[in-house]
Enzyme design. Structure first.
Site, mmCIF file in Angstrom:
data_model
loop_
_atom_site.group_PDB
_atom_site.id
_atom_site.type_symbol
_atom_site.label_atom_id
_atom_site.label_comp_id
_atom_site.label_asym_id
_atom_site.label_seq_id
_atom_site.Cartn_x
_atom_site.Cartn_y
_atom_site.Cartn_z
ATOM 1 N N TYR A 290 -11.942 -2.587 -2.353
ATOM 2 C CA TYR A 290 -12.293 -2.806 -1.700
ATOM 3 C C TYR A 290 -13.653 -3.105 -1.340
ATOM 4 O O TYR A 290 -14.627 -2.799 -0.669
ATOM 5 C CB TYR A 290 -11.774 -1.279 -0.125
ATOM 6 N N HIS B 152 -1.928 -5.073 2.212
ATOM 7 C CA HIS B 152 -3.044 -6.037 1.126
ATOM 8 C C HIS B 152 -2.518 -7.614 0.542
ATOM 9 O O HIS B 152 -2.044 -7.881 -0.096
ATOM 10 C CB HIS B 152 -3.431 -5.536 0.445
ATOM 11 N N LYS C 226 0.887 -1.308 -0.528
ATOM 12 C CA LYS C 226 -0.097 0.012 0.209
ATOM 13 C C LYS C 226 0.640 1.565 0.116
ATOM 14 O O LYS C 226 2.126 1.231 0.639
ATOM 15 C CB LYS C 226 -0.385 -0.328 1.537
ATOM 16 N N ASN D 167 -0.982 -0.166 7.663
ATOM 17 C CA ASN D 167 -0.517 -1.352 8.228
ATOM 18 C C ASN D 167 -0.204 -1.776 6.183
ATOM 19 O O ASN D 167 0.025 -3.853 6.675
ATOM 20 C CB ASN D 167 -2.492 -2.334 8.530
ATOM 21 N N GLU E 192 -9.229 -10.416 -8.057
ATOM 22 C CA GLU E 192 -8.437 -9.085 -7.104
ATOM 23 C C GLU E 192 -7.132 -9.412 -8.307
ATOM 24 O O GLU E 192 -6.891 -8.260 -8.980
ATOM 25 C CB GLU E 192 -7.568 -9.652 -6.054
HETATM 26 P P1 RTP Z 1 -6.349 -6.817 3.808
HETATM 27 O O1 RTP Z 1 -7.227 -6.932 3.095
HETATM 28 O O2 RTP Z 1 -5.732 -5.150 3.244
HETATM 29 O O3 RTP Z 1 -5.182 -7.889 3.916
HETATM 30 O O4 RTP Z 1 -6.892 -6.356 5.300
HETATM 31 P P2 RTP Z 1 -7.393 -7.092 6.213
HETATM 32 O O5 RTP Z 1 -8.337 -8.782 5.033
HETATM 33 O O6 RTP Z 1 -6.911 -8.129 6.556
HETATM 34 O O7 RTP Z 1 -8.641 -6.707 6.566
HETATM 35 P P3 RTP Z 1 -10.272 -6.018 6.150
HETATM 36 O O8 RTP Z 1 -11.364 -6.085 7.063
HETATM 37 O O9 RTP Z 1 -10.426 -6.669 4.389
HETATM 38 O O10 RTP Z 1 -9.913 -4.473 5.467
HETATM 39 C C1 RTP Z 1 -9.213 -4.145 4.470
HETATM 40 C C2 RTP Z 1 -8.591 -3.133 5.144
HETATM 41 O O11 RTP Z 1 -8.782 -2.118 5.883
HETATM 42 C C3 RTP Z 1 -8.631 -1.217 6.912
HETATM 43 N N1 RTP Z 1 -9.143 -1.297 7.825
HETATM 44 N N2 RTP Z 1 -10.067 -0.395 8.903
HETATM 45 N N3 RTP Z 1 -10.763 0.467 11.451
HETATM 46 C C4 RTP Z 1 -10.452 0.706 11.095
HETATM 47 O O12 RTP Z 1 -10.237 1.430 10.534
HETATM 48 C C5 RTP Z 1 -9.958 -0.767 9.639
HETATM 49 N N4 RTP Z 1 -10.790 -1.800 9.250
HETATM 50 C C6 RTP Z 1 -9.994 -2.194 9.163
HETATM 51 C C7 RTP Z 1 -6.753 -1.718 6.701
HETATM 52 O O13 RTP Z 1 -6.182 -0.937 5.605
HETATM 53 C C8 RTP Z 1 -7.389 -2.861 6.114
HETATM 54 O O14 RTP Z 1 -6.378 -3.939 5.504
#
Ligand code: RTP
Length: 155
Positions: free
Chosen positions: A56, A122, A16, A119, A133
């Site tokens: 997203y 992705h 990212k 973080n 994707e």
């Molecule tokens: P990613 O898809 O980026 O690998 O992350 P993930 O599956 O572990 O998490 P997901 O729930 O799909 O969330 C995607 C991205 O959204 C951001 N996020 N912000 N509470 C918040 O502010 C929040 N929660 C999630 C993070 O950048 C996360 O990687």
């Protein structure tokens, strides 16, 4: 044991904008490469906000969706496709929990990030999203299929 490239699983991984700005591209590539996974596609892109929203789309009802899409489109992203046995699930292990406060030391986020909104990486969360994707970010001709010499020592 002989494993043909065509049978191997693929996942979409992106560094990212925060990871790119912090100079962590090579560190992230290195962790996947040293594990034994194979890079079959890579490019640097600045996604539009609309494109980020497509990436997203599953999160569009979340309160952080707008900020998240804005963030992903705020600068260069390194988009990659990695291939190898179990790469979708194990790639997520290498990455660590979504919230870096909860990711284990030794994982990419555990070692290199502090807050969930920054973080740095992705990774696709399952076979269906991996397929979607990869198709969203790459044209088929931007991906290669090859057998590396190291493979007979990995599999
Ligand atoms: P990613 O898809 O980026 O690998 O992350 P993930 O599956 O572990 O998490 P997901 O729930 O799909 O969330 C995607 C991205 O959204 C951001 N996020 N912000 N509470 C918040 O502010 C929040 N929660 C999630 C993070 O950048 C996360 O990687």
């Amino acid at each position: 044991q002989e494993v043909h490239a065509a049978e191997l699983e693929r996942t979409f991984i992106a560094v990212k904008p925060d990871g790119v700005q912090r100079g962590l591209i090579s560190e992230i590539i290195s962790r996947f490469e040293r594990k034994g996974y194979k890079l079959v596609g890579i490019k640097v892109v600045v996604p539009s906000k609309e494109f980020a929203g497509k990436h997203y789309h599953a999160l569009k009802e979340k309160p952080f969706f707008n900020g998240l899409s804005e963030f992903l489109s705020s600068g260069p992203v390194v988009a990659m496709v990695w291939e190898g046995e179990g790469v979708i699930t194990y790639g997520r292990k290498l990455i660590g929990a979504t919230d870096p406060q909860k990711s284990e030391p030794g994982t990419i986020r555990g070692d290199l990030a502090v807050v969930v909104g920054r973080n740095i990486i992705h990774g696709s969360d399952g076979p269906e999203t991996a397929k979607d994707e990869i198709n969203l970010w790459f044209k088929p001709e931007e991906l290669v299929s090859f057998t590396s010499n190291a493979e007979k020592w990995i599999y």
